[in-house]
Design an enzyme around this catalytic site. Sequence first.
Site, short mmCIF file in Angstrom:
data_model
loop_
_atom_site.label_atom_id
_atom_site.label_comp_id
_atom_site.label_asym_id
_atom_site.label_seq_id
_atom_site.Cartn_x
_atom_site.Cartn_y
_atom_site.Cartn_z
N PHE A 1 1.28 -1.03 -0.34
CA PHE A 1 -0.17 0.03 -0.11
C PHE A 1 1.57 1.49 0.36
CE2 PHE A 1 -2.41 -2.96 2.17
CZ PHE A 1 -3.19 -3.17 1.79
N ASP B 1 -3.45 -5.35 10.51
CA ASP B 1 -1.82 -6.08 10.00
C ASP B 1 -0.85 -6.31 10.78
OD1 ASP B 1 -0.92 -6.86 7.84
OD2 ASP B 1 -0.49 -4.94 6.57
#
Length: 288
Positions: free
Chosen positions: A25, A142
């Site tokens: 990301f 995460d």
Amino acid sequence: MGMLSEGQRIGDHYEVERFLGQGAFAEVYRVRHRFLGRQAMKVFKHIGSREATEELLGEAILLSRIGHPNIVRVFNADIVETGSGRYGFFTMEYVPGGNLADFWHSHGDRFTRIGEAVQILRQICEGLAVAHGERPPIVHRDLTPQNILVGYDRDELRVRISDFGLAKRTDLLTGLASARGTLAFKSPEALRYRKGDSTAGDVWAVGVIAYLMLTDTLPFHDVSSPVAFFGTPRNEPPPSPQLRNPEVDDELAGIVLGALEPNLRHRTPDAARMGERLRQWHNGNARQ
């Protein structure tokens, strides 16, 4: 080639020193602030409207705003215009020394020392517990060795949780958030349901990290299997870490397996509870 280049000026205060790494990301750079010195800058790869970028930044720094010694401090969030588009970024404290994956691999063929592993896990839980204690709770979603930074503060080992691009507040009624993150560290319920992340899901990830440090292997080896996306192979507890590392005692093995309990109702529910169990283990062993 990264989105930014060495020597590039960002706004009036930042100069890019070098590229540090990237994930799915975002890219991370070491930068120098005109007045405040060296920092890390995380630049998101997503290009969208200004509103979408600002929303992404809002989630990215959600957990960091709480402020805790075991959470990376965030200094600024803004938008940078480049030749290829508009990107959101935030700056955070730069932690030399690397992440937990580097620390763990530095031991070579030896397991991470038990006391050292417990110290790291306690600090992870202490930082995460602040987020889980919010109302509604904030879940990281995460947690991996790559986003746990390990450094030293006055010669004392200090751990900081980083990479909050996926952090999100849970639903006030269900206690769940939409499931995102790295497959090897996801709980069974997060793999089965689209809204399956929770404080107990973060605890599962800490359990996987603990298992890795203590045994040098993942508790489940299903990450390349299509059925892993539905959590099917994770319906049974993993083998006890004692089978792979005889230095792990019954109590510590129970703490790790409590975090990796497939049944959500029986799993350690949040980081504060897991941290307390680790503290009790530490106190008991310190008296021996």
